[in-house]
Write a protein that holds these residues in place. Structure first.
Motif, PDB file in Angstrom:
ATOM      1  N   GLU A  59       0.847  -1.189   0.000  1.00  0.00           N
ATOM      2  CA  GLU A  59       0.000   0.000   0.000  1.00  0.00           C
ATOM      3  C   GLU A  59       0.881   1.237   0.000  1.00  0.00           C
ATOM      4  O   GLU A  59       1.801   1.361   0.821  1.00  0.00           O
ATOM      5  N   ASN A 114      -4.634   5.000  -1.996  1.00  0.00           N
ATOM      6  CA  ASN A 114      -5.814   5.564  -1.339  1.00  0.00           C
ATOM      7  C   ASN A 114      -6.410   6.687  -2.182  1.00  0.00           C
ATOM      8  O   ASN A 114      -5.698   7.556  -2.668  1.00  0.00           O
ATOM      9  N   GLU A 146      -8.080   2.125  -3.119  1.00  0.00           N
ATOM     10  CA  GLU A 146      -8.735   1.980  -1.809  1.00  0.00           C
ATOM     11  C   GLU A 146      -9.650   3.162  -1.571  1.00  0.00           C
ATOM     12  O   GLU A 146      -9.207   4.310  -1.594  1.00  0.00           O
ATOM     13  N   ASP A 176     -11.788   0.390   2.196  1.00  0.00           N
ATOM     14  CA  ASP A 176     -10.827   0.623   3.289  1.00  0.00           C
ATOM     15  C   ASP A 176     -11.542   0.885   4.614  1.00  0.00           C
ATOM     16  O   ASP A 176     -12.680   1.354   4.626  1.00  0.00           O
ATOM     17  N   LYS A 197     -11.047  -4.264   3.488  1.00  0.00           N
ATOM     18  CA  LYS A 197      -9.964  -4.105   4.462  1.00  0.00           C
ATOM     19  C   LYS A 197     -10.582  -3.881   5.836  1.00  0.00           C
ATOM     20  O   LYS A 197     -11.263  -2.876   6.071  1.00  0.00           O
TER      21      LYS A 197
HETATM   22 MG    MG Z   1      -5.658   2.558   2.905  1.00  0.00          MG
END
Ligand code: MG
Ligand code: C2E
Ligand code: MG
Ligand code: MG
Length: 287
Positions: A59, A114, A146, A176, A197
């Protein structure tokens, strides 16, 4: 004296508030500057397959080293960027940088980026994603975006259309921080997530006796499995948490137990190592 104290306390409070607003304005200006001249960089945290313990991807997490204040957390400057109208530029820089740095990893290794709800509401996002992939020469299947439940709150934005456009490019979508938002669950009927997640607040301390977290993680895993989605347990720090997470059937793990966010150079060394167990090396043998 009481009155004077009260006044003093109020004045102190007022000047603290003032400093806060001033501080924010200054940070906003500094961030604007950093976006132009540089000053942001990315770190990457390994995401590990729970059964094989091999790294499946990383990530990307944005970092800002402020010239005078030192490192500032993204949980401070991302909201500032969102409110100051800078998140579009910041998010574009993150996406392009992550895609190009990810080409240094072996083929198949994924990169997760993200995406703020504000970016997600921008109809230009799919063409930006395509452009970032093409410029970097990264295949779409290696990019995971995400997003948080926040995207479902944005008024008037066409979330279904955005999901469809992104899926048709071939990128993966992850939900997320699951469990911390509004969790209406209704959107899971249609939103094409590849992965959920599980927020770290459910993972951390899950191994403590009497904690309800294990039951919650277990039910999220079975929900995700029924929907054909993978799960990443976020924020596993201890070997006890790791063992529990693995026994609960999460497909992936991400947390300090396998590695902290690190520079792209450091990720190359982790990959050479073959497993996520760079810093936990030897733990398996000692268990
Ligand atoms: Mg994240
Ligand atoms: P997130 O996307 O949920 O990222 C995970 C956060 O948990 C990261 O914090 C990571 O360093 C931290 N973390 C991972 N494993 C552990 C662990 O085992 N223990 C502990 N205590 N923490 C762990 P970080 O880097 O401070 O990022 C915070 C948040 O800032 C991210 O949460 C994400 O919401 C946001 N963010 C970071 N980079 C970006 C970006 O490029 N764009 C946007 N829109 N948001 C970003
Ligand atoms: Mg998260
Ligand atoms: Mg978060």
């Amino acid at each position: 004296a009481a009155k004077a104290d009260g006044r003093g306390a109020f004045r102190f409070y007022a000047s603290a508030m003032h400093a806060d607003a001033e501080d924010r304005r200054q940070l906003e200006q500094d961030l604007r500057h950093a976006l132009v001249v540089g000053g942001l960089y990315l770190e990457y945290q390994p995401v590990v397959c729970a059964s094989t313990e091999r790294i499946t991807g990383f990530e990307a997490l944005v970092r800002w080293h402020h010239p005078s204040r030192g490192p500032i957390s993204p949980s401070i400057f991302i909201p500032i960027a969102e409110e100051a109208g800078l998140i579009g530029a910041l998010g574009e820089w993150v996406l392009r940088t992550a895609c190009s740095e990810a080409t240094r990893w072996p083929d198949g290794t994924r990169v997760a980026v993200n995406v703020s709800p504000i970016q997600f509401a921008n109809p230009a996002l799919p063409s930006l994603v395509m452009s970032a992939l093409a410029n970097a020469g990264l295949s779409a299947s290696r990019l995971e975006l995400e997003i948080t439940e926040g995207v479902f709150l944005a008024d008037g934005s066409n979330t279904d259309g955005m999901f469809a456009a992104l899926k048709s490019i071939g990128v993966r979508l992850a939900l997320d921080d699951f469990g911390t938002g509004y969790s209406a669950l209704g959107y899971l009927k249609t939103a094409p997530f590849d992965k959920i997640k599980i927020d770290q607040s459910f993972v951390r301390g899950a191994a403590i006796k009497g904690s309800r977290n294990a039951a919650i993680v277990k039910s999220i895993v079975s929900l995700a499995e029924a929907l054909g989605m993978e799960t990443t347990a976020e924020g596993a720090e201890t070997l006890d948490e790791l063992a529990l997470i693995r026994s609960l059937g999460c497909s992936h793990v991400q947390g300090y137990v396998y590695g902290r966010p690190a520079s792209v150079e450091e990720t190359m060394a982790l990959l050479d190592n073959g497993t996520g167990r760079a810093q936990a090396a030897g733990h398996k043998a000692s268990r």
